[in-house]
Design an enzyme around this catalytic site. Sequence first.
Site, PDB file in Angstrom:
ATOM      1  N   ASP A  17     -11.070   3.030   4.054  1.00  0.00           N
ATOM      2  CA  ASP A  17     -11.472   1.616   3.970  1.00  0.00           C
ATOM      3  C   ASP A  17     -12.986   1.489   3.779  1.00  0.00           C
ATOM      4  OD1 ASP A  17      -9.532  -0.438   4.097  1.00  0.00           O
ATOM      5  OD2 ASP A  17      -9.121   0.006   6.203  1.00  0.00           O
ATOM      6  N   LYS A  62       0.840  -1.204   0.000  1.00  0.00           N
ATOM      7  CA  LYS A  62       0.000   0.000   0.000  1.00  0.00           C
ATOM      8  C   LYS A  62       0.876   1.255   0.000  1.00  0.00           C
ATOM      9  CE  LYS A  62      -3.857  -2.366   2.203  1.00  0.00           C
ATOM     10  NZ  LYS A  62      -4.561  -2.762   3.421  1.00  0.00           N
ATOM     11  N   GLN A  78      -4.634  -1.453   9.572  1.00  0.00           N
ATOM     12  CA  GLN A  78      -4.612  -2.788   8.979  1.00  0.00           C
ATOM     13  C   GLN A  78      -5.244  -3.803   9.929  1.00  0.00           C
ATOM     14  OE1 GLN A  78      -3.714  -3.441   5.844  1.00  0.00           O
ATOM     15  NE2 GLN A  78      -4.003  -5.649   6.008  1.00  0.00           N
TER      16      GLN A  78
HETATM   17  N1  GUN Z   1      -7.038  -6.668   6.133  1.00  0.00           N
HETATM   18  C1  GUN Z   1      -7.390  -7.402   5.049  1.00  0.00           C
HETATM   19  N2  GUN Z   1      -7.994  -6.626   4.126  1.00  0.00           N
HETATM   20  C2  GUN Z   1      -8.028  -5.383   4.637  1.00  0.00           C
HETATM   21  C3  GUN Z   1      -8.525  -4.148   4.148  1.00  0.00           C
HETATM   22  O1  GUN Z   1      -9.077  -4.026   3.046  1.00  0.00           O
HETATM   23  N3  GUN Z   1      -8.351  -3.069   4.985  1.00  0.00           N
HETATM   24  C4  GUN Z   1      -7.776  -3.179   6.200  1.00  0.00           C
HETATM   25  N4  GUN Z   1      -7.690  -2.084   6.938  1.00  0.00           N
HETATM   26  N5  GUN Z   1      -7.307  -4.313   6.679  1.00  0.00           N
HETATM   27  C5  GUN Z   1      -7.430  -5.407   5.887  1.00  0.00           C
END
Ligand code: GUN
Length: 292
Positions: free
Chosen positions: A120, A53, A97
């Site tokens: 998100d 990311k 995350q």
């Molecule tokens: N863990 C797995 N997928 C995601 C996501 O799309 N966002 C976040 N914040 N954590 C994740």
Amino acid sequence: MTATIIDGAALARRIRAEVGARAAALRAASTQPGLAVILVGDDSASSVYVRNKVKDCEESGIRSVLERMPADTTQAALLARIDALNADPTIHGILVQLPLPRQIDERRVIEAIAPDKDVDGFHVANAGALMTGSPRFLPCTPYGVMKILEHAGVELAGAEAVVVGRSNIVGKPQAMLLLQRNATVTICHSRTRDLAAHCRRADVLVAAVGKARMITADMVKPGAVVIDVGMNRIPDGPNAGKLCGDVDFDGVLAVAGAITPVPGGVGPMTRAMLLVNTMEAAERAAARTAGR
Ligand code: GUN
């Protein structure tokens, strides 16, 4: 029949280039888009996701701040960090995350993020806005899937769409988005009776269960569009440890009309949509500042 393989990586590249142009335009207007990513603990899969990311942001001209916190971080400490980022005008998007360590209540943390920085799309205000038909931030994976379907020219109005999986992150928002496009939507889950029969009705089948290769050719209607959200590791055999989806790709390829591969399908699109959401957040913040 051999299915068309939908190239999510190529579509994601195109979207990243568009984000890059938007970021440059916003910078020229004196706003540097900024994303904060918080990683609590050292889960190896999460570390890889977070690193990707951050790399995507760098390549698109979005400033990213990676905040690593130790695995024994208290909920109070994490909430304090989020409060500080909520108040920081140089940060337009905040992503914590998931999953979080056991001592931390995930819901509390998600609800602590300012809804207009919740890139998100997990905050209850954003989930509710999606549910009631005026979405602000769409969760990145279902958003990416909708972009894939749009790009592939899939007619959704009146189509039978089956979503396998009911998570807050993918299954539920995915179903809402398909419904908004006038599909007839069924959500299947671990307690569904005769999953195969439901799947076989699907013109559009979205697999988001997290079980390696559980959707097999006999569960797919000939010509269906199959979207594989799964990211699993093959448990054993000659390919042990390799990435695979929820769909038995080789088998389903012979039955479906179109299919997304793993890797190279939904995954790159999820990453690209995070950049899109961050850009949206930054553009809205800049517009609010200009309006003052
Ligand atoms: N863990 C797995 N997928 C995601 C996501 O799309 N966002 C976040 N914040 N954590 C994740």
